[in-house]
Write an enzyme that holds these catalytic residues in place. Sequence first.
Site, short mmCIF file in Angstrom:
data_model
loop_
_atom_site.label_atom_id
_atom_site.label_comp_id
_atom_site.label_asym_id
_atom_site.label_seq_id
_atom_site.Cartn_x
_atom_site.Cartn_y
_atom_site.Cartn_z
N PHE A 31 92.69 31.66 11.39
CA PHE A 31 94.38 32.34 11.19
C PHE A 31 93.49 33.19 9.97
O PHE A 31 94.21 34.28 9.61
CB PHE A 31 94.51 31.20 10.23
CG PHE A 31 93.82 30.61 8.64
CD1 PHE A 31 94.55 31.50 7.33
CD2 PHE A 31 92.88 29.90 8.72
CE1 PHE A 31 94.37 31.05 6.27
CE2 PHE A 31 92.55 29.20 7.43
CZ PHE A 31 93.15 29.94 6.54
N LYS A 32 91.63 33.72 9.89
CA LYS A 32 91.26 34.22 8.75
C LYS A 32 91.68 35.85 9.51
O LYS A 32 92.04 36.64 8.65
CB LYS A 32 89.89 33.80 8.16
CG LYS A 32 89.43 33.03 7.86
CD LYS A 32 90.31 31.95 6.70
CE LYS A 32 90.06 30.40 6.21
NZ LYS A 32 88.31 30.42 6.43
N ASP A 33 91.44 35.87 10.39
CA ASP A 33 92.16 37.07 10.93
C ASP A 33 92.91 38.20 10.02
O ASP A 33 93.32 39.10 10.50
CB ASP A 33 92.31 37.61 12.76
CG ASP A 33 90.93 36.76 13.18
OD1 ASP A 33 89.98 37.76 12.57
OD2 ASP A 33 90.54 36.31 14.18
N THR B 283 85.86 32.10 7.92
CA THR B 283 85.72 33.40 7.09
C THR B 283 85.49 34.45 7.67
O THR B 283 85.24 36.25 7.18
CB THR B 283 85.64 33.19 5.59
OG1 THR B 283 86.94 32.69 5.34
CG2 THR B 283 85.96 34.23 4.03
#
Length: 470
Positions: free
Chosen positions: A113-115, A146
């Site tokens: 999800f960091k993208d 991250t």
Amino acid sequence: MKYISTRGDQTQRRFCEILLEGLAPDGGLYLPVSYPKVDAATLARWRALSYADLAFEILSLYIDDIPAADLKALVHKTYTPAVFGSEQIVPVRRLGDSGVLIEALSNGPTLAFKDMAMQLLGNLFEYELGRRGEQLNILGATSGDTGSAAEYAMRGKQGVRVFMLSPNGRMSPFQQAQMFSLQDANIHNLAVEGVFDDAQDIVKAVSNDLAFKRQYKIGTVNSINWARLLAQVVYYFAGYFQTTQSNAEQVSFTVPSGNFGNVCAGHVARMMGLPIAKLVVATNENDVLDEFFRTGTYRVRGSAETHETSSPSMDISKASNFERFVFDLLGRDGARTAELFGPTLAKQGVFSLTAEETAAIAGYGFQSGRSTHADRLATIRSTYERFGDMVDTHTADGVKVAFERVEAGVPMIVLETALPAKFAATIHEALGREPSRPAGLEGIEALPKRFTVVPPQAEVIKQYVRTHCD
């Protein structure tokens, strides 16, 4: 829109000033002077927008020092089906008729999800640095996702170097390979002999050395950077719109949490007026946040008490973004926030809110729960057997807690944190089979690796930066 520090510095700064800065000069985190409020008519208009257009509308409320046409071009460059795999960008899927749903946030380049925020941050950095004719040295710490998201977003970007710290030997083999296999000259991987919190402490120590920070143009991509958190606010709105038919409905979100950045974005969305009933914080065995939301006591753990788990991106005992929520909870009292997160934590390693302050937490919609390795395996197994849905270990923590907290008539959306391929060993332990990998990522662990092992000392990291920048 102007921004102030959580620790009392009332100097108001604009978005592009804090974009490249990270921590405020007084050691606090930046927040807007006030949260813009979204009314029913605006929500109704936003419901029909594409993800990129929705991102532009939300970001425009917080960014007034980038021309609108440029900002729109940046978000449309970032949020494309080619990069994120679908027109919806963050499609929501249901787990049968259970009332629990999963919002897919992990279809970007690094399968995490960091993208969602990092891809935008890379484009924002390149834009602003180009506008200023400057360079930036990014110093970050990662417990798993991250780092790779930042490196993939910044690799080859003009004017940017990345110095990424990670706990040596404490990420999954896939996570390590994603980072250490990058050969780009502007990417530097530093494996710290310690746990994530040691790496995070180094980043904060270096950032608090203002002379060094200014001389070497040190910035951050960790979720202490407001721009990253702001980008994450968008997918709360997108998840809500996909799940509801009208703005009269409420939803709840369960968020696997370590550093509190992801769920803090939900707090911001709720403060803006998104109809969120509950924000449920799901932790693993490193349950400092669960303890706080149950008791009002925030007790950081030392390295010896920080467990190495099968959801390693949440192996964190000092939640960097937590200060932002506590600042709001305390009525934006910067002096008290500074005392709690500065001297009190430094001397005692713990603080406790008053009974009145603890009671106020409920008014912000927060609840919490905890998951263990055994829970993780059971949840991965049951989710696959009942719904045919394979989830990664961190998402499993969220699903486990979501089923404990779901209420009739209120959809519970679990924010997916990564794809199962990143944690193949635990998936195999739970299901007896390997997760599939997206094309092009087969055998990534066998690629040549480029990294440097370093002791957990800020001075060593400073010297490494000097050597590679001078």
